[in-house]
Design an enzyme around this catalytic site. Sequence first.
Site, PDB file in Angstrom:
ATOM      1  N   ASN A  58     -13.003  -3.487   4.930  1.00  0.00           N
ATOM      2  CA  ASN A  58     -14.033  -3.479   3.881  1.00  0.00           C
ATOM      3  C   ASN A  58     -14.055  -4.772   3.056  1.00  0.00           C
ATOM      4  OD1 ASN A  58     -11.641  -2.973   2.561  1.00  0.00           O
ATOM      5  ND2 ASN A  58     -12.368  -1.206   1.404  1.00  0.00           N
ATOM      6  N   TYR A 108       0.828  -1.218   0.000  1.00  0.00           N
ATOM      7  CA  TYR A 108       0.000   0.000   0.000  1.00  0.00           C
ATOM      8  C   TYR A 108       0.863   1.269   0.000  1.00  0.00           C
ATOM      9  CZ  TYR A 108      -4.427  -2.496   0.840  1.00  0.00           C
ATOM     10  OH  TYR A 108      -5.553  -3.279   0.722  1.00  0.00           O
ATOM     11  N   GLU A 130       0.204  -5.247  -8.636  1.00  0.00           N
ATOM     12  CA  GLU A 130      -0.245  -5.962  -7.440  1.00  0.00           C
ATOM     13  C   GLU A 130      -0.168  -7.474  -7.634  1.00  0.00           C
ATOM     14  OE1 GLU A 130      -3.181  -2.289  -6.104  1.00  0.00           O
ATOM     15  OE2 GLU A 130      -4.077  -4.170  -6.802  1.00  0.00           O
TER      16      GLU A 130
HETATM   17  P1  CMP Z   1      -8.486  -1.001  -0.657  1.00  0.00           P
HETATM   18  O1  CMP Z   1      -9.312  -1.278  -1.855  1.00  0.00           O
HETATM   19  O2  CMP Z   1      -7.757  -2.149  -0.040  1.00  0.00           O
HETATM   20  O3  CMP Z   1      -7.420   0.140  -1.020  1.00  0.00           O
HETATM   21  C1  CMP Z   1      -6.899   1.047  -0.067  1.00  0.00           C
HETATM   22  C2  CMP Z   1      -7.560   0.909   1.259  1.00  0.00           C
HETATM   23  O4  CMP Z   1      -7.386   1.982   2.185  1.00  0.00           O
HETATM   24  C3  CMP Z   1      -9.056   0.848   1.076  1.00  0.00           C
HETATM   25  O5  CMP Z   1      -9.426  -0.366   0.480  1.00  0.00           O
HETATM   26  C4  CMP Z   1      -9.552   1.035   2.510  1.00  0.00           C
HETATM   27  O6  CMP Z   1      -9.622  -0.184   3.220  1.00  0.00           O
HETATM   28  C5  CMP Z   1      -8.434   1.856   3.148  1.00  0.00           C
HETATM   29  N1  CMP Z   1      -8.897   3.137   3.642  1.00  0.00           N
HETATM   30  C6  CMP Z   1      -8.945   3.499   4.928  1.00  0.00           C
HETATM   31  N2  CMP Z   1      -9.396   4.745   5.063  1.00  0.00           N
HETATM   32  C7  CMP Z   1      -9.642   5.200   3.838  1.00  0.00           C
HETATM   33  C8  CMP Z   1     -10.133   6.442   3.316  1.00  0.00           C
HETATM   34  N3  CMP Z   1     -10.479   7.458   4.113  1.00  0.00           N
HETATM   35  N4  CMP Z   1     -10.251   6.551   1.988  1.00  0.00           N
HETATM   36  C9  CMP Z   1      -9.904   5.527   1.181  1.00  0.00           C
HETATM   37  N5  CMP Z   1      -9.438   4.332   1.624  1.00  0.00           N
HETATM   38  C10 CMP Z   1      -9.310   4.177   2.935  1.00  0.00           C
END
Ligand code: CMP
Length: 139
Positions: A114, A51, A128
Amino acid sequence: MNGNRTFTMIKPSALAAGHSGEILAMIEKAGFRLVAMKLVRLSKYQAGLFYAEHSSKGFYGDLTSFMSSGPIIAAILEKDNAVTEFRQLIGATDPSKADPGTVRKLYGKSITENAVHGSDADSSAEREGNFFFSQLERV
Ligand code: CMP
């Protein structure tokens, strides 16, 4: 041109809650083919590398702690227009804003927890997938 592959992770909370089978069934029923798949536990350092594009964001620490808190399932998926179609299947990043019937609406608990990750572009899908899988691990 739209690519035909995307990358996903079933996140630790969804796996720990026993939802990985249901989520994989939704993915297959939506017409995605499994190209590669593994169950793995990331270190916080490895989650940070994955990330890295979010390293300046306020949620980076919570995200990388959570993503290293337990095993995940990582997979490469194939379907025409894979990135867009998969993002439709999983729904909005924030489960409370996701459409009914989407993976995140059904199994997500919060914006961090999520349920699943999905690549946001063909270039991300390539990067990725390469993070987790060698050429030999793809079928
Ligand atoms: P993901 O699709 O795994 O990609 C980046 C991740 O950052 C996202 O899902 C969320 O789980 C996490 N995240 C946490 N806070 C935020 C935010 N405010 N906006 C976007 N992503 C977030």
